[in-house]
Enzyme design. Structure first.
Site, PDB file in Angstrom:
ATOM      1  N   ARG A 117       0.847  -1.201   0.000  1.00  0.00           N
ATOM      2  CA  ARG A 117       0.000   0.000   0.000  1.00  0.00           C
ATOM      3  C   ARG A 117       0.881   1.248   0.000  1.00  0.00           C
ATOM      4  O   ARG A 117       0.592   2.231  -0.662  1.00  0.00           O
ATOM      5  CB  ARG A 117      -0.947  -0.006   1.206  1.00  0.00           C
ATOM      6  CG  ARG A 117      -2.112  -0.973   1.039  1.00  0.00           C
ATOM      7  CD  ARG A 117      -3.135  -0.823   2.153  1.00  0.00           C
ATOM      8  NE  ARG A 117      -2.702  -1.401   3.409  1.00  0.00           N
ATOM      9  CZ  ARG A 117      -3.023  -2.628   3.828  1.00  0.00           C
ATOM     10  NH1 ARG A 117      -3.793  -3.414   3.092  1.00  0.00           N
ATOM     11  NH2 ARG A 117      -2.587  -3.085   4.979  1.00  0.00           N
ATOM     12  N   ASP A 148     -15.297  -4.361  -6.071  1.00  0.00           N
ATOM     13  CA  ASP A 148     -15.379  -5.546  -5.210  1.00  0.00           C
ATOM     14  C   ASP A 148     -16.802  -6.090  -5.294  1.00  0.00           C
ATOM     15  O   ASP A 148     -17.739  -5.348  -5.606  1.00  0.00           O
ATOM     16  CB  ASP A 148     -15.036  -5.210  -3.755  1.00  0.00           C
ATOM     17  CG  ASP A 148     -14.588  -6.432  -2.960  1.00  0.00           C
ATOM     18  OD1 ASP A 148     -13.373  -6.608  -2.759  1.00  0.00           O
ATOM     19  OD2 ASP A 148     -15.472  -7.226  -2.543  1.00  0.00           O
ATOM     20  N   CYS A 162      -2.158 -14.640  -3.472  1.00  0.00           N
ATOM     21  CA  CYS A 162      -1.972 -15.064  -2.077  1.00  0.00           C
ATOM     22  C   CYS A 162      -2.207 -16.566  -1.943  1.00  0.00           C
ATOM     23  O   CYS A 162      -2.524 -17.064  -0.871  1.00  0.00           O
ATOM     24  CB  CYS A 162      -2.858 -14.263  -1.138  1.00  0.00           C
ATOM     25  SG  CYS A 162      -4.602 -14.442  -1.466  1.00  0.00           S
TER      26      CYS A 162
END
Ligand code: SAH
Length: 400
Positions: free
Chosen positions: A216, A254, A344
């Site tokens: 970030r 999202d 991930c």
């Protein structure tokens, strides 16, 4: 004392310090019947010839039948070990983690606590949030909680043991207060000068993707004057960092309305002008295609999807999904634009991920170069002989 004797030759992975024992490696388990049925009981592990190998937490219901506590013959598993390891874990973070009050204090195997995650939000009057994901740490829960409180001075501990891995250990999913006060709907944290609201009780994992802190920050540093697309934005971690860094405009996508609502509240928390941001409740796979059809282009794109491969069997399908979004992402970049792309999935290695991205660039008909390799922050260490611990990997690409 429970004793696990391995089959001949099966001591090899332990001698290489791999911390898990599977049922196929076990020849025999000796001990009292009540110990043999007790999840989390400490067992001595020995080779077929009787050589001491390790002390481990026994988990009769799990495919990972035992997880190593210690490879040292002279290190008993007791309250002192729990306290010592928590103290070390906290001291390491205090020394190394800067500019945030959202910190992973304990990260499983790499901190000597197989299956334990402990995150700390909001400093001494904030909350410790724990996930107990193996029988061993479950059996030592009370001692672990006490040690965490003693070492941090934070009296509030909340349990988020609701990840499905617990079911594979034969343990029920549980959440609730372990000590101190019930967390509020939103616990504010400040990371690199950006305020985020964390929903400890209902958010993903323990409420926030702490692992992406450094990434970030990198996005913040590259955002000035840019038009950004943040895919799989959750509560807007990367979006808020980009706005703080001076991004001109950010579209965040999202499929979770609740996560987007928190993202919008994060805008207010930071006092950002909401004309600079747009929040879209959509499926990223579809949204990327529709943006391409509209001829939209961006200067900075983040692709941080959920774990597409939960097991080695899902790698092929996951690789196709990673390739798909990255192909589209590269096509949506302006020349000189940046793509921060992540996986991930522990089952997808950094090498494989890079190959997938290379394939995506080829099929997209785009030239790109790798500016950086990316990973989780310093509070997510890995042990050298436990590749499964390296789950988050990413690349910073530039379209040329
Ligand atoms: N980048 C975030 C974390 C991403 S977690 C951060 O730094 O905080 C993955 C997110 O993907 C979740 O919020 C989930 O709701 C979302 N998601 C999963 N599948 C999706 C899909 N097909 N389309 C859009 N969002 C999706």
């Amino acid at each position: 004392m429970l004793t696990i004797t391995l089959k001949p030759g099966k001591e090899k992975s332990l001698l290489r310090r791999h911390p898990w024992i599977f049922p196929t490696a076990i020849e025999r388990i000796d001990g009292k019947p009540e110990e043999k049925n007790k999840p989390g009981a400490t067992a001595v592990v020995q080779s077929a010839s009787g050589q001491f190998l390790a002390r481990a937490a026994y988990s009769p219901a799990s495919q990972i039948r035992a997880r190593i506590w210690s490879f040292r013959d002279n290190e008993p598993v007791d309250h002192a070990l729990i306290k010592r390891r928590v103290k070390q874990a906290v001291a390491y973070r205090v020394e190394n983690v800067r500019d945030t009050d959202a910190i992973r204090l304990v990260f499983g195997e790499a901190d000597g606590f197989p299956g334990l995650v402990a995150d700390w939000y909001g400093g001494p009057s904030g909350y410790l949030v724990c996930q107990f994901q193996s029988a061993g740490v479950e059996a030592w829960k009370a001692a672990i909680v006490k040690a965490l409180i003693d070492e941090t001075g934070c009296p509030n501990v909340y349990e988020r043991s609701d990840a499905s891995v617990r079911e594979r250990e034969g343990m029920p999913l549980v959440t609730g207060v372990l000590a101190g006060a019930e967390p509020p709907d939103e616990t504010p944290v400040t990371e690199n000068g950006v305020r985020y609201a964390v929903d400890i009780r209902r958010g993903h994992k323990t409420g926030f993707y702490i692992d992406q802190r450094d990434n970030r920050r990198l996005v913040m540093e590259h955002a000035s004057g840019r038009e950004m697309l943040n895919c799989f934005c959750y509560t807007g971690g990367f979006s808020l960092a980009a706005l703080k860094g001076g991004a001109k405009h950010v579209i965040s996508v999202d499929s979770s309305g609740e996560a987007l609502a928190t993202g919008k509240r994060n805008m207010v928390l930071n006092g950002f002008d909401d004309t600079r941001a747009e929040w879209r409740d959509a499926d990223v796979f579809k949204e990327l295609r529709s943006l391409r059809e509209q001829g939209r282009r961006f200067d900075l794109i983040v692709l941080d999807p959920p774990k597409f491969a939960a097991s080695p069997q899902q790698v092929d399908r996951a690789a196709r999904a990673y390739k798909d979004i990255n192909l589209l992402g590269l096509q949506l970049l302006r020349e000189g634009g940046l793509l921060f792309t992540y996986s991930c999935s522990g089952a997808i290695s950094a090498e494989l991920f890079q190959k997938i991205i290379a394939g995506a660039a080829t099929d997209a008909g785009v030239d790109a170069r790798i500016l950086r390799r990316l990973s989780a922050g310093i509070d997510h260490p890995m042990t050298t002989n436990f590749p499964e611990g390296e789950y988050l990997k990413g690349l910073l690409l530039q379209r040329i």
